[in-house]
Design an enzyme around this catalytic site. Structure first.
Site, PDB file in Angstrom:
ATOM      1  N   HIS A   1      25.261   8.323  10.532  1.00 50.57           N
ATOM      2  CA  HIS A   1      25.162   6.904  10.161  1.00 50.57           C
ATOM      3  C   HIS A   1      24.050   6.671   9.148  1.00 50.57           C
ATOM      4  O   HIS A   1      22.971   7.252   9.230  1.00 50.57           O
ATOM      5  CB  HIS A   1      24.989   6.015  11.392  1.00 50.57           C
TER       6      HIS A   1
ATOM      7  N   ASP B   1      16.330   8.950  11.185  1.00 56.70           N
ATOM      8  CA  ASP B   1      17.455   8.571  12.031  1.00 56.70           C
ATOM      9  C   ASP B   1      18.263   7.529  11.259  1.00 56.70           C
ATOM     10  O   ASP B   1      17.846   6.371  11.196  1.00 56.70           O
ATOM     11  CB  ASP B   1      16.931   8.002  13.359  1.00 56.70           C
TER      12      ASP B   1
ATOM     13  N   GLU C   1      25.908   2.001  13.467  1.00 52.13           N
ATOM     14  CA  GLU C   1      25.563   2.769  14.656  1.00 52.13           C
ATOM     15  C   GLU C   1      24.379   2.163  15.403  1.00 52.13           C
ATOM     16  O   GLU C   1      24.365   2.158  16.639  1.00 52.13           O
ATOM     17  CB  GLU C   1      25.258   4.220  14.271  1.00 52.13           C
ATOM     18  N   GLU C   2      23.399   1.674  14.683  1.00 52.67           N
ATOM     19  CA  GLU C   2      22.189   1.161  15.343  1.00 52.67           C
ATOM     20  C   GLU C   2      22.481  -0.062  16.218  1.00 52.67           C
ATOM     21  O   GLU C   2      21.667  -0.426  17.062  1.00 52.67           O
ATOM     22  CB  GLU C   2      21.117   0.813  14.305  1.00 52.67           C
TER      23      GLU C   2
ATOM     24  N   ASP D   1      23.470  13.371  14.678  1.00 55.62           N
ATOM     25  CA  ASP D   1      22.436  12.349  14.785  1.00 55.62           C
ATOM     26  C   ASP D   1      21.153  13.028  15.252  1.00 55.62           C
ATOM     27  O   ASP D   1      21.157  14.198  15.620  1.00 55.62           O
ATOM     28  CB  ASP D   1      22.877  11.260  15.762  1.00 55.62           C
TER      29      ASP D   1
ATOM     30  N   HIS E   1      12.498   5.928  15.990  1.00 54.69           N
ATOM     31  CA  HIS E   1      12.443   4.482  15.818  1.00 54.69           C
ATOM     32  C   HIS E   1      11.035   3.991  15.502  1.00 54.69           C
ATOM     33  O   HIS E   1      10.699   2.832  15.762  1.00 54.69           O
ATOM     34  CB  HIS E   1      13.015   3.763  17.036  1.00 54.69           C
TER      35      HIS E   1
END
Length: 349
Positions: free
Chosen positions: A70, A187, A221-222, A242, A322
């Protein structure tokens, strides 16, 4: 995978993380990927959600594979224009306010104008606020200081800024002499870079894959549903690429490819997991098996949406997910090697 390929992947990754793409506002980065693949003469199409699907024809077109990574990232939206000329924000994706405190950001208006700013606590100055260190980092206290001469909400709106405008975070990307890359949004742009380089390598080596293989560059995706559609009826295996999550109790590191055996959605397909391990061991690829307790992927989203597929999840190990993320070129390389051998292997069922 050669050192040259890894170097190209790292350069591609720097380009990708430098393009703002919070979930919901990903057209610019999708266009970048689209152009990259067009230059390789790889067939692509966009889905209605704005994601990109690339397809490489295989010897067997009756059974398909799909790989996903993603390109959407964490971000924010303007929630409120405050009377002091600053902005309240609403978060996009699963992260905490403290992870963006002090970060430079960009506000993009609906007309495409872009303004810079800084994300700060309202109670930042220790010379003024006694509770500067203790005040809670939350939506009430965190605000964006815009780099424009504004004193009130009316002056902010005169710039064209309004509720619903997207806020993206400065990635602060850096590649170190020791082979680390540290940046926001590894990510999952690290995996996107790996898949793009994989397709380039397959084209350059004139390799025809055993099965028609689709590469979905997903863009939601998030927020939980990036890869749950556009799966062809012929698709048998679905592999999400991922990040591998690091922390206390985890085996994932920044140097190997992480093979996920289970996340918050439950176990991944056992036979596919064992095939990935076999391929890694046969080809001297360094790997770690791991469980991610607070995690879901495009593959688990596809399973939840009812697709009858074999699903798996692998990826490079990413530290401090994150937040201010970091990985090493060796993790990129090990992930790329496993994918190179995986797409040329037989289906598990």
């Amino acid at each position: 995978m050669t050192n040259k390929n890894t170097e190209e992947t790292m350069k591609l990754l720097v380009d990708l993380v430098s393009i703002p793409s919070p979930s919901g506002n990903t057209n610019e980065v999708i266009s970048y990927v689209e152009k990259y693949l067009a230059e390789l003469k790889v067939e692509t199409r966009r889905n209605r959600k704005g994601g990109l699907i690339a397809t490489l024809d295989g010897k067997d077109s009756s059974q398909h594979r799909m790989l996903t990574a993603h390109v959407d990232t964490l971000g924010a939206m303007v929630k409120e224009i405050k009377s002091n000329g600053r902005l309240k924000i609403d978060l996009i994706g699963g992260f905490k306010f403290n992870s963006i405190e002090g970060e430079y950001c960009q506000i993009e208006t609906s007309t495409g104008k872009k303004f810079t700013g800084t994300i700060l606590m309202h109670q930042t100055s220790v010379h003024v606020y006694k509770d500067a260190g203790k005040a809670e980092r939350n939506q009430e206290n965190i605000e964006v200081r815009i780099d424009e001469k504004v004193h009130n909400a009316q002056e902010v709106r005169a710039l064209g800024i309004e509720v619903g405008d997207f806020v993206s975070f400065d990635p602060r990307v850096e590649v170190t002499p020791s082979g680390f890359i540290k940046s926001r949004h590894l990510d999952d742009k690290a995996s996107v870079a790996i898949l793009l380089q994989l397709m380039k390598q397959l084209k350059e080596e004139n390799i025809q894959l055993p099965y028609t293989t689709h590469f979905l560059i997903s863009n939601n995706e998030e927020i939980g549903y990036g890869g749950n559609s556009n799966i062809t009826p012929e698709t048998v295996e679905y592999l999400a690429v991922d990040m591998g999550a690091m922390g206390d109790g985890q085996s994932t590191d920044e140097y190997t490819v992480s093979i996920c055996v289970k996340d918050a959605s439950g176990p991944y397909h056992y036979a596919l997991r064992k095939n990935l391990v076999r391929l890694a061991e046969e080809n001297n690829i360094e790997y770690k098996l791991d469980i991610y307790p607070f995690y879901g992927s495009d593959a688990s989203a596809a399973i939840r949406s009812g697709h009858d597929i074999v699903h798996g999840l692998i990826g490079p190990g990413i530290d401090s997910s994150h937040a201010f993320e970091r990985t090493h070129e060796s993790s990129i390389e090990n992930t790329a090697k496993l994918l190179y051998h995986y797409v040329q292997s037989n289906l598990v069922i």
